[in-house]
Each structure stands twice: as structure tokens, then as C-alpha cells.
Design an enzyme around this catalytic site. Structure first.
Site, PDB file in Angstrom:
ATOM      1  N   SER A   9       0.856  -1.192   0.000  1.00  0.00           N
ATOM      2  CA  SER A   9       0.000   0.000   0.000  1.00  0.00           C
ATOM      3  C   SER A   9       0.888   1.236   0.000  1.00  0.00           C
ATOM      4  O   SER A   9       1.613   1.501   0.968  1.00  0.00           O
ATOM      5  CB  SER A   9      -0.901   0.004   1.228  1.00  0.00           C
ATOM      6  N   HIS A  34      -0.867  -0.867  -4.462  1.00  0.00           N
ATOM      7  CA  HIS A  34      -2.188  -0.512  -3.947  1.00  0.00           C
ATOM      8  C   HIS A  34      -2.224   0.997  -3.691  1.00  0.00           C
ATOM      9  O   HIS A  34      -1.399   1.540  -2.960  1.00  0.00           O
ATOM     10  CB  HIS A  34      -2.445  -1.296  -2.653  1.00  0.00           C
ATOM     11  N   ASP A  36      -4.460   4.088  -2.351  1.00  0.00           N
ATOM     12  CA  ASP A  36      -5.627   4.452  -1.553  1.00  0.00           C
ATOM     13  C   ASP A  36      -6.086   5.853  -1.906  1.00  0.00           C
ATOM     14  O   ASP A  36      -5.406   6.828  -1.601  1.00  0.00           O
ATOM     15  CB  ASP A  36      -5.294   4.358  -0.065  1.00  0.00           C
ATOM     16  N   MET A  38      -8.630   8.674  -1.249  1.00  0.00           N
ATOM     17  CA  MET A  38      -9.596   9.120  -0.235  1.00  0.00           C
ATOM     18  C   MET A  38      -9.871  10.595  -0.467  1.00  0.00           C
ATOM     19  O   MET A  38      -8.958  11.351  -0.784  1.00  0.00           O
ATOM     20  CB  MET A  38      -9.010   8.993   1.173  1.00  0.00           C
ATOM     21  N   HIS A  73      -8.065   1.816  -4.712  1.00  0.00           N
ATOM     22  CA  HIS A  73      -9.089   1.563  -3.693  1.00  0.00           C
ATOM     23  C   HIS A  73      -9.733   2.907  -3.359  1.00  0.00           C
ATOM     24  O   HIS A  73      -9.123   3.771  -2.755  1.00  0.00           O
ATOM     25  CB  HIS A  73      -8.389   0.936  -2.469  1.00  0.00           C
ATOM     26  N   MET A  75     -11.953   5.234  -1.450  1.00  0.00           N
ATOM     27  CA  MET A  75     -12.672   5.458  -0.194  1.00  0.00           C
ATOM     28  C   MET A  75     -13.298   6.840  -0.284  1.00  0.00           C
ATOM     29  O   MET A  75     -12.847   7.804   0.333  1.00  0.00           O
ATOM     30  CB  MET A  75     -11.696   5.337   0.976  1.00  0.00           C
ATOM     31  N   MET A 148     -12.166  -5.424   3.908  1.00  0.00           N
ATOM     32  CA  MET A 148     -11.405  -4.562   4.821  1.00  0.00           C
ATOM     33  C   MET A 148     -11.206  -5.277   6.144  1.00  0.00           C
ATOM     34  O   MET A 148     -12.165  -5.773   6.740  1.00  0.00           O
ATOM     35  CB  MET A 148     -12.141  -3.236   5.075  1.00  0.00           C
ATOM     36  N   GLY A 153      -9.256   4.215   6.262  1.00  0.00           N
ATOM     37  CA  GLY A 153      -8.857   5.588   6.588  1.00  0.00           C
ATOM     38  C   GLY A 153      -7.374   5.769   6.829  1.00  0.00           C
ATOM     39  O   GLY A 153      -6.792   6.732   6.361  1.00  0.00           O
ATOM     40  N   PHE A 154      -6.773   4.820   7.534  1.00  0.00           N
ATOM     41  CA  PHE A 154      -5.373   4.990   7.910  1.00  0.00           C
ATOM     42  C   PHE A 154      -4.609   3.667   7.866  1.00  0.00           C
ATOM     43  O   PHE A 154      -5.205   2.606   8.072  1.00  0.00           O
ATOM     44  CB  PHE A 154      -5.266   5.559   9.334  1.00  0.00           C
ATOM     45  N   GLY A 155      -3.304   3.781   7.605  1.00  0.00           N
ATOM     46  CA  GLY A 155      -2.441   2.610   7.704  1.00  0.00           C
ATOM     47  C   GLY A 155      -2.083   2.369   9.168  1.00  0.00           C
ATOM     48  O   GLY A 155      -2.405   3.170  10.042  1.00  0.00           O
ATOM     49  N   GLY A 156      -1.442   1.232   9.404  1.00  0.00           N
ATOM     50  CA  GLY A 156      -0.882   0.972  10.730  1.00  0.00           C
ATOM     51  C   GLY A 156      -1.879   0.560  11.799  1.00  0.00           C
ATOM     52  O   GLY A 156      -1.573   0.614  12.986  1.00  0.00           O
ATOM     53  N   ASP A 182      -7.154  -6.143   3.259  1.00  0.00           N
ATOM     54  CA  ASP A 182      -6.491  -4.844   3.387  1.00  0.00           C
ATOM     55  C   ASP A 182      -6.625  -4.330   4.812  1.00  0.00           C
ATOM     56  O   ASP A 182      -7.735  -4.083   5.278  1.00  0.00           O
ATOM     57  CB  ASP A 182      -7.163  -3.874   2.389  1.00  0.00           C
ATOM     58  N   GLY A 183      -5.472  -4.200   5.465  1.00  0.00           N
ATOM     59  CA  GLY A 183      -5.449  -3.622   6.801  1.00  0.00           C
ATOM     60  C   GLY A 183      -4.810  -4.548   7.821  1.00  0.00           C
ATOM     61  O   GLY A 183      -5.339  -5.623   8.101  1.00  0.00           O
ATOM     62  N   GLY A 184      -3.648  -4.141   8.317  1.00  0.00           N
ATOM     63  CA  GLY A 184      -2.993  -4.911   9.374  1.00  0.00           C
ATOM     64  C   GLY A 184      -2.356  -6.217   8.921  1.00  0.00           C
ATOM     65  O   GLY A 184      -2.070  -7.076   9.755  1.00  0.00           O
ATOM     66  N   GLY A 204       0.784  -2.257   3.988  1.00  0.00           N
ATOM     67  CA  GLY A 204       1.454  -0.959   3.989  1.00  0.00           C
ATOM     68  C   GLY A 204       2.581  -0.915   4.992  1.00  0.00           C
ATOM     69  O   GLY A 204       3.754  -1.102   4.653  1.00  0.00           O
ATOM     70  N   SER A 205       2.232  -0.709   6.259  1.00  0.00           N
ATOM     71  CA  SER A 205       3.277  -0.486   7.259  1.00  0.00           C
ATOM     72  C   SER A 205       4.214  -1.680   7.430  1.00  0.00           C
ATOM     73  O   SER A 205       5.408  -1.487   7.658  1.00  0.00           O
ATOM     74  CB  SER A 205       2.657  -0.081   8.595  1.00  0.00           C
TER      75      SER A 205
END
Ligand code: DX5
Ligand code: ZN
Length: 231
Positions: A9, A34, A36, A38, A73, A75, A148, A153-156, A182-184, A204-205
Site C-alpha cells: 500500500s 495498492h 488508496d 480518499m 481503492h 474510499m 477490509m 482511513g489509515f495505515g498501521g 487490506d489492513g494490518g 502498507g506499514s
């Protein structure tokens, strides 16, 4: 069998050096990038996420530097407004959220395809998986579902393992569908997602924060491949 796709990401990249960050990820073994998208535009009394990132002008600039698959993606509350600009900018995939597309998803899917992109649908953690079934069972279906695994909204943020029930249900019903999470996602959570049947992995992170991103990408790919041989 669905192919594993590892998609760093770019939200976690250095936006001021997007072209070189993209090149670095591809060199590290990424399949997709990826993106994002927004916005903070108020429509229908609310915005989709409390953050603001990139739009078509940035995709257009990045496209001049890379041939990579740009997995966008959206959002936003008004995805239809972005189809043409993103198609022209060189986006590859266009994934919109089911929560904001109840009235116009057929038009969206048709328009995404006619603008040369692959249509996908995403759902927030609180949205039941059944809401995407009509979009998959339609005669002009979406070609990917993005589940999701954090609030968008946010990475990490922390991975929500309970979302794996959605992935399991989808994989059972659609054996050859591209299912993205997607996410974590990272070395400590990939096995859960892979075992549930996800094949497209956004991270991402965990990738950008790693001393050796290539190692993390390869580890996640191996996890998806191993889960596929077991099932
Ligand atoms: C969140 C975005 C994600 C985010 C993931 O709204 O959709 O793509 O960048 O970041 P990590 O992998 O750090 O959770
Ligand atoms: Zn995303």
C-alpha cells in the site's frame, strides 16, 4: 487456482518520492501497487473516511514512471465521479465501496469496464458479506472483492481476525475469485488470511516499515501458496 498478488500500500510510502518508491516495491517482488484514494468531500451529509490522500493527477504522474498494475481503492462517497478521470490517468483496478454504491453499482461496474479497468467491490468491517453477493452474481459482475480488515482511513491499524469469516464464506462460494484483504496484514497475520482463502494481499506499514521489504513480500507470497496447496 487464483494467483497470489502481493500489493504494497503506497499510503505508507514516501509520497514525495512516489516514483522511486513504486520502483523499489516492484524490485522487491510486488505484483501490484495498492493506491488508496480518499477524499474529504462532503456528500449526503458525510464523508467516507477522515483522511485525504491522492487522486487522478497523482495516478497520471505515477503512470509515466511505471508499467505496474495500479490497484486503486476508492474510499469516497461518490466513486462514479472518479471512473473516467482514473481510467484516463492509467489506473488498472478500480475498487469501490458497496456502502456508497447501493443505487448505482451496475452503472459503476459497466463504466469501470468500458474505461479499461478491472472492477472490484470493497466492504467495511461492519458490512455483512451478503451485501456483495448480488454484485458477484450479476451478469456483468465485479471481478474482485476487497475485504477490509481494519476500518478504512489509515495505515498501521490492528488486523481484525473476525473478518476471516467473510473471506471463508466468499472463497467457499467463489473458488476462482480474486479476494483481497487490506489492513494490518504482515508476517504475524498473513497465515490467517491465507488459510481463509485470500489471494490478494495489501500491506502498507509491515512492508514499508521492514528493514527488508523483499523478505516480507516473499514471506507473504509463500504463505498464500502454502495455504493453497493444503486446501
Ligand atoms: C486503509 C487503507 C489501507 C492501508 C493499509 O484505509 O485502505 O490500504 O494503507 O495499511 P496497513 O497495511 O499499514 O494496515
Ligand atoms: Zn486500501
Amino acid at each position: 487456482m487464483v494467483k497470489p498478488k502481493i500489493a504494497p500500500s503506497m499510503l505508507s510510502s514516501d509520497f514525495a518520492n512516489l516514483a522511486s518508491e513504486a520502483e523499489r516495491m516492484i524490485r522487491c517482488g510486488a505484483d501490484w501497487l495498492h493506491m488508496d484514494i480518499m477524499t474529504f468531500i462532503q456528500r449526503m451529509g458525510s464523508h467516507f473516511v477522515p483522511n485525504l490522500t491522492i487522486g487522478a493527477p497523482v495516478i497520471e504522474s505515477l503512470r509515466k514512471h511505471t508499467k505496474a498494475y495500479l490497484d486503486c481503492h476508492l474510499m469516497v462517497t461518490n466513486p462514479l465521479d472518479y471512473v473516467e478521470p482514473l481510467g484516463k490517468a492509467g489506473a488498472s483496478g478500480f475498487t469501490f465501496h458497496v456502502e456508497v454504491s447501493k443505487d448505482n453499482w451496475r452503472e459503476l461496474v459497466q463504466k469501470i469496464k468500458s474505461n479499461g479497468m478491472k472492477p472490484g467491490v470493497s466492504l467495511r468491517p461492519g458490512t455483512p458479506i451478503e451485501e456483495v453477493y448480488p454484485l458477484l452474481d450479476d451478469e456483468n459482475p465485479v471481478e474482485m472483492v476487497l475485504v477490509m480488515t481494519v476500518e478504512p482511513g489509515f495505515g498501521g491499524q490492528k488486523f481484525m481476525p473476525e473478518m476471516m469469516d467473510k473471506v471463508l464464506a466468499l472463497r467457499k462460494k467463489y473458488p476462482s475469485l480474486d479476494i483481497e484483504v487490506d489492513g494490518g496484514l504482515g508476517p504475524s497475520t498473513i497465515d490467517l488470511a491465507a488459510a481463509a482463502g485470500a489471494n490478494c494481499i495489501v500491506a502498507g506499514s509491515s512492508v514499508f516499515g521492514a528493514p527488508d521489504p523483499a523478505h516480507v513480500i516473499s514471506l507473504m507470497r509463500t504463505s498464500v501458496e502454502n495455504a493453497q496447496t493444503i486446501s
